[in-house]
Design an enzyme around this catalytic site. Structure first.
Site, PDB file in Angstrom:
ATOM      1  N   TRP A 176     -21.592   1.038 -46.944  1.00 19.09           N
ATOM      2  CA  TRP A 176     -21.655  -0.390 -47.276  1.00 19.09           C
ATOM      3  C   TRP A 176     -21.629  -1.078 -45.922  1.00 19.09           C
ATOM      4  CZ3 TRP A 176     -22.383  -3.606 -51.272  1.00 19.09           C
ATOM      5  CH2 TRP A 176     -21.956  -4.927 -51.162  1.00 19.09           C
ATOM      6  N   ASN A 190     -14.965   5.282 -42.689  1.00 16.56           N
ATOM      7  CA  ASN A 190     -14.874   4.117 -43.572  1.00 16.56           C
ATOM      8  C   ASN A 190     -13.841   3.188 -42.964  1.00 16.56           C
ATOM      9  OD1 ASN A 190     -14.549   2.300 -45.720  1.00 16.56           O
ATOM     10  ND2 ASN A 190     -12.974   3.579 -46.639  1.00 16.56           N
ATOM     11  N   GLU A 216     -17.113 -16.886 -69.402  1.00 15.27           N
ATOM     12  CA  GLU A 216     -18.013 -15.808 -69.021  1.00 15.27           C
ATOM     13  C   GLU A 216     -17.703 -14.485 -69.737  1.00 15.27           C
ATOM     14  OE1 GLU A 216     -17.583 -15.212 -64.827  1.00 15.27           O
ATOM     15  OE2 GLU A 216     -19.620 -14.480 -64.592  1.00 15.27           O
TER      16      GLU A 216
HETATM   17  C1  AGP Z   1     -19.058 -15.645 -61.384  1.00 16.67           C
HETATM   18  O1  AGP Z   1     -18.100 -14.993 -62.134  1.00 16.67           O
HETATM   19  C2  AGP Z   1     -20.427 -15.519 -61.873  1.00 16.67           C
HETATM   20  N1  AGP Z   1     -20.825 -14.210 -62.193  1.00 16.67           N
HETATM   21  C3  AGP Z   1     -21.458 -16.380 -61.214  1.00 16.67           C
HETATM   22  O2  AGP Z   1     -21.094 -17.701 -61.432  1.00 16.67           O
HETATM   23  C4  AGP Z   1     -21.729 -16.184 -59.710  1.00 16.67           C
HETATM   24  O3  AGP Z   1     -20.632 -16.626 -58.967  1.00 16.67           O
HETATM   25  C5  AGP Z   1     -23.003 -16.972 -59.337  1.00 16.67           C
HETATM   26  O4  AGP Z   1     -24.090 -16.447 -60.061  1.00 16.67           O
HETATM   27  C6  AGP Z   1     -23.290 -16.957 -57.861  1.00 16.67           C
HETATM   28  O5  AGP Z   1     -23.585 -15.675 -57.401  1.00 16.67           O
HETATM   29  P1  AGP Z   1     -23.646 -15.382 -55.868  1.00 16.67           P
HETATM   30  O6  AGP Z   1     -22.298 -15.595 -55.300  1.00 16.67           O
HETATM   31  O7  AGP Z   1     -24.090 -13.937 -55.780  1.00 16.67           O
HETATM   32  O8  AGP Z   1     -24.659 -16.307 -55.262  1.00 16.67           O
END
Ligand code: AGP
Length: 613
Positions: A77, A103, A493
């Site tokens: 990573w 790592n 969510e």
């Molecule tokens: C958070 O729990 C969500 N899965 C979602 O709101 C996420 O934060 C958003 O899609 C932004 O993603 P990113 O940080 O990869 O840009």
């Protein structure tokens, strides 16, 4: 976060390495590589093929396999250096006699690299890791054994590491060592193993030992000797694993969300690691903005989506307080289609875990076209945003599998606050003492978050009491407001329940009409100048029949008395409070979702990375 593995004394060394790397892919997959070693020499194969790295490695390695009984492997990573074959592990010394996998992060790699190059070494990668191979090379030349050479080198390096090292001088031997980064070892039937995590070894042995910080293990076929960095022989406590492989991949947790919630203290520590030098200067070396650039900034604009937007909102409070500059935080999908006014010396900060979210990427492009300086806070090295921005500030939270962002959000807040302090430092809007105080407070957040996580049972009990509720409001004021937004988003969510996040002061301008018996109001009422006002808002909803869950600081009996249910968290300075206040809200959403029998890692209709509009 990378994964390492090693084996000695096996006729199936290559298979053991490849099977183990597959089990470690959750720790990263930017590249993968192995070294096989015997009396004849070292064979190294490295592949940088994104999510297919380990699979491709499996296809091409048979050519390098001559039945060597020992080897080491790595799945990467990327943190220092692009994901590429050149930067893939194992790394070698100048002579090709020493190979190692690592790592962690070697914090003082830049100064060591400069000394090594001045002394005639040739570095073949851009990683922090490679310096270790060359330092060991020099130590071996003084007549030390491999173990003693590793011991000497580890005294001179700062940072975090789990290491596996082999040398042509003693090809049956693997030297393993650990500081901060996890490392387990085990021996069975003439074979000895090391790995970053249990799943990698579970098909080989269930009897393992966990190396402690600053311990060094000598692995020979079927036998292991462990010593401290000072050379004292020790016996790590044995660990007998009873889980199955699937559970072990999640580190014994029931799902990735729980695992990632528990990884938050580590994510905070890794994001802070190596970012303050001995003189107290904040070093954000990939930012690519000179002190003059930072002094010239006249406005800051943050663009992001979802949880990353909430991290940006938290940063606004800190940025304004520390930098004394106007700060705007925009939802990227709105920013990109507006006609935002960006001055010549505007700094635009994209915030994105994935670095691929299309709206944030387009918002950053728009800002770049308008002449602003554009940087990104990203968790994924070499993401599209990282490549396109003028500069990058990486969070080091490790891969996040659960769709609901947890550890990456707290890491984003930490990274953004480091940025705010850096700019304040250069602009002189905070004194050296004030910066030191804020950095110390940030440094203590890992332990505070760990304490908050440990209270999961209390959150679970409250969630169980409220399992039948269908309407939730999350309220907060000041930095509690973005915390409330994040709590509502987490609940929506993964539990599919209706939840709204609101600033407490805004209630009476409309939303109060919705409040009635059956409604649950979760109010963030931890310390800060607005706590009393928050409690007044709580009184307003209680008098309309809502059931109130309060998040309060330890020892705040007065605030706690206002809630039907109370979730207690350790106190922290108000600008950093969201880092720990969000923890019980993550757990609350989690337990309500589980009570409804839902898959918390893969909620319906959503994707981890949103690359469509
Ligand atoms: C958070 O729990 C969500 N899965 C979602 O709101 C996420 O934060 C958003 O899609 C932004 O993603 P990113 O940080 O990869 O840009």
């Amino acid at each position: 976060m990378c994964g390492i593995i090693g084996v000695t004394g096996s006729a199936d060394a290559l298979d053991i390495l490849l099977d183990g790397l597959e089990r470690l892919e959750y720790r990263g997959y930017d590249s993968a590589g192995v070294v096989l070693i015997d009396d004849e020499g070292i064979s190294r194969v490295r592949i940088a093929d994104g999510t297919h790295s380990v699979a491709t490695l499996r296809k091409v390695t048979p050519e390098a396999d001559h039945g060597q009984p020992a080897g080491i492997g790595h799945t990467r990573w990327a943190t220092h250096g692009h994901p590429s074959e050149r930067n893939a592990h194992p790394h070698l010394d100048c002579s090709g006699h020493v190979a190692l996998v690592h790592n962690g992060i070697i914090e003082n790699h830049a100064e060591i690299a400069a000394e090594l190059v001045a002394a005639g070494h040739t570095l073949a990668s851009d990683t922090d890791t490679e310096v270790l191979a060359h330092l060991i090379e020099d130590a071996l030349k003084t007549g030390l054994s491999l173990t003693e050479a590793v011991r000497r080198v580890l005294r001179d390096v700062r940072g975090a590491f789990a290491l596996g090292v082999v040398s042509m001088d003693d090809p049956e031997l693997i030297v393993a060592a650990r500081r901060v980064s996890p490392l387990i070892i085990g021996a069975l039937g003439g074979q000895s193993f090391l790995a970053s995590d249990i799943p990698a070894l579970l098909e080989r042995t269930r009897d393992l030992m966990v190396l402690d910080d600053d311990q060094i293990a000598e692995l020979r076929p079927g036998s292991i000797v462990v010593t401290t960095i000072d050379g004292v022989v020790v016996t790590p406590p044995p660990l007998h694993v009873t889980w199955d492989v699937e559970a072990a991949q999640m580190g014994g947790f029931d799902d990735f969300m729980t695992k990632e919630i528990h990884e938050q203290p580590q994510a905070i520590a890794d994001t802070l690691r190596g970012r303050v030098d001995a003189d107290g200067r904040i070093v954000l070396d990939q930012l690519d903005l000179s002190d003059d650039d930072l002094r010239a900034i006249t406005q800051v604009s943050v663009v992001a989506c979802g949880s990353s937007f909430h991290a940006g909102l938290v940063a606004k409070y800190a940025f304004e307080r520390w930098m004394r500059l106007p700060v705007e935080v925009d939802i990227a999908s709105e920013f990109r289609y507006r006609d935002p006014v960006l001055h010549e010396n505007a700094l635009v900060v994209g915030v994105s875990q994935s670095g691929e979210t299309v709206d944030t990427l387009q918002a950053m492009r728009k800002a770049r076209e308008s002449g602003a300086k554009v940087i990104v806070v990203s968790n994924v090295v070499d993401s599209s945003m990282a490549r396109e921005a003028h500069g990058v500030l990486y969070t080091h939270a490790g891969p996040e599998v659960g769709v609901a962002a947890t550890k990456t959000v707290v890491a984003q807040i930490v990274a953004l606050e480091l940025l705010g302090l850096r700019i304040a430092q250069v602009r002189g809007t905070l004194s050296a003492d004030e910066i030191a105080t804020e950095l110390a407070a940030l440094g203590s957040m890992g332990a505070i978050v760990a304490e908050a996580i440990a209270r999961d049972d209390a959150v679970a009990r409250v969630a169980a009491e409220l399992a039948d509720a269908r309407e939730f409001f999350f309220l907060g004021r000041g930095t509690g407001y973005p915390t409330a937004l994040e709590g509502a988003l987490k609940l929506k969510e993964i539990s599919y329940l209706h939840a709204e996040g609101y600033p407490g002061g805004e209630l009476k301008h409309g939303p109060l009409a919705v409040i009635e018996p059956g409604c649950v109001v979760v109010a963030v009422a931890t310390g800060g100048p607005l706590k009393e006002k928050m409690l007044s808002n709580v009184a307003e909803v209680k008098s309309r029949g809502a059931t109130v869950v309060l998040v309060v600081d330890d020892g705040d009996a007065l605030a706690a008395a206002s809630g039907d249910y109370v979730l207690r968290v350790p106190a922290a300075p108000v600008l950093m409070a969201p880092i720990k206040d969000v923890v019980p809200l993550q757990q609350f959403a989690y337990h309500l979702a589980r009570a409804r029998g839902l898959d918390v890692d893969r909620p319906r209709n959503l994707a981890k990375t949103v690359t469509v509009e």
